[in-house]
Design a protein around this motif. Sequence first.
Motif, PDB file in Angstrom:
ATOM      1  N   ASN A   1      41.051  44.101  53.035  1.00  0.00           N
ATOM      2  CA  ASN A   1      40.562  42.711  53.130  1.00  0.00           C
ATOM      3  C   ASN A   1      41.669  41.668  53.173  1.00  0.00           C
ATOM      4  O   ASN A   1      41.560  40.600  52.586  1.00  0.00           O
ATOM      5  N   THR A   2      42.766  41.964  53.833  1.00  0.00           N
ATOM      6  CA  THR A   2      43.856  40.980  53.914  1.00  0.00           C
ATOM      7  C   THR A   2      44.080  40.453  55.314  1.00  0.00           C
ATOM      8  O   THR A   2      44.872  39.534  55.508  1.00  0.00           O
TER       9      THR A   2
ATOM     10  N   PHE B   1      43.337  36.605  55.890  1.00  0.00           N
ATOM     11  CA  PHE B   1      44.305  35.741  55.229  1.00  0.00           C
ATOM     12  C   PHE B   1      45.592  35.645  56.019  1.00  0.00           C
ATOM     13  O   PHE B   1      46.178  34.573  56.191  1.00  0.00           O
TER      14      PHE B   1
ATOM     15  N   PHE C   1      39.633  42.464  59.962  1.00  0.00           N
ATOM     16  CA  PHE C   1      39.239  42.315  58.565  1.00  0.00           C
ATOM     17  C   PHE C   1      38.011  43.160  58.254  1.00  0.00           C
ATOM     18  O   PHE C   1      37.948  43.832  57.222  1.00  0.00           O
TER      19      PHE C   1
ATOM     20  N   SER D   1      49.065  41.263  46.611  1.00  0.00           N
ATOM     21  CA  SER D   1      47.927  42.062  46.159  1.00  0.00           C
ATOM     22  C   SER D   1      48.019  42.406  44.676  1.00  0.00           C
ATOM     23  O   SER D   1      47.036  42.821  44.065  1.00  0.00           O
TER      24      SER D   1
ATOM     25  N   TYR E   1      45.351  36.290  45.037  1.00  0.00           N
ATOM     26  CA  TYR E   1      44.917  36.963  46.265  1.00  0.00           C
ATOM     27  C   TYR E   1      43.495  36.564  46.629  1.00  0.00           C
ATOM     28  O   TYR E   1      43.196  36.228  47.786  1.00  0.00           O
ATOM     29  N   GLU E   2      42.579  36.590  45.640  1.00  0.00           N
ATOM     30  CA  GLU E   2      41.189  36.247  45.907  1.00  0.00           C
ATOM     31  C   GLU E   2      41.052  34.792  46.344  1.00  0.00           C
ATOM     32  O   GLU E   2      40.272  34.465  47.244  1.00  0.00           O
TER      33      GLU E   2
ATOM     34  N   ARG F   1      42.340  34.538  49.933  1.00  0.00           N
ATOM     35  CA  ARG F   1      41.412  35.158  50.875  1.00  0.00           C
ATOM     36  C   ARG F   1      40.179  34.279  51.083  1.00  0.00           C
ATOM     37  O   ARG F   1      39.738  34.055  52.215  1.00  0.00           O
TER      38      ARG F   1
END
Length: 318
Positions: A3-4, A7, A154, A283, A289-290, A293
């Motif tokens: 899931n990066t 971003f 993604f 990460s 990170y959240e 994102r």
Amino acid sequence: MKNTFLFLVVLCFSGSLHSHENRPLYVDVTEVAVNEYQVRLKVPPTVAANNQPKLIMPQTCTAVSLLQYRCEQDIADQTISVAFTLYNPSVSTFMRLTRMNGEIYSDLLTAEETTWTVPKAETASGVAKHYTWLGVEHILIGIDHLLFLGCLLFIAKTFRRVVLTVTGFTLAHSLTLVASALEWVSVPVAPVETLIAFSILFLATEIVRNNHNTLTQRFPIMVSSSFGLLHGFGFASVLQEIGLPQTEVITGLLFFNIGVEIGQLMFIFTCFLIVFVLLKPLSQHIKLYEFSRTTAVYGIGILSSYWMFERGASVFSG
């Protein structure tokens, strides 16, 4: 590391987000008689009224009337320049020369480039090189296409799903690019551009929902193929503006598409490089990170919404 992708897309392009609505300055030079040329300028609305461009033809050419020139010799391998009244407004310039025999030469200059060297007669190798570069350049400055591709990466997540998803997107947009460029199918540009913006918003919404049971999450190749047909029409609209070579039509079309694919691969490689090298430390900090994102997802959703309404307005305004 999951899931990066989204971003990193915003990280790469947050300083230069724009869409195909930022039109370049169009310079059309048409050979109306032997060594005689008619010029037409199409200035984008972003250029101020007191900063209009002026075309500078080769030194062998003399103006015989407004935007019409007679030259002592053929202008092949000579330069045509653009100068603005006050300052460089940082717009790209699309140059096109149409010969009496129907041949069309074109190029897309960056905002920093103000001079164009008129190409010599067409050759297959020259057309291949030129249109490959046009394809690469188009996909790399087409932020809407890249955002859609980034969202697909993604959602796909794993290497195998990425390969299948990107392959579906490639085959689909190649099909409609060829069909539209060869005028087998004709689709209005404004609705297509609006739906391209919607395709980005659709994927951003799917990412926010994070429901792994939806068709998009389970079979991303279905979405990439379906919307890929729309993106192919978008590529074709640019290629129609550029114009295909008259003597090497198939070569120009083939290598423009190859250029688009090369540009896509460059973008995907950059994404993986950032994910596995640059974003690894991030990460380790879950909250940061959240937040990053989530910000990226909503940023892309807002941007694509703006594009969708802006382009949709042009559909109804004619």
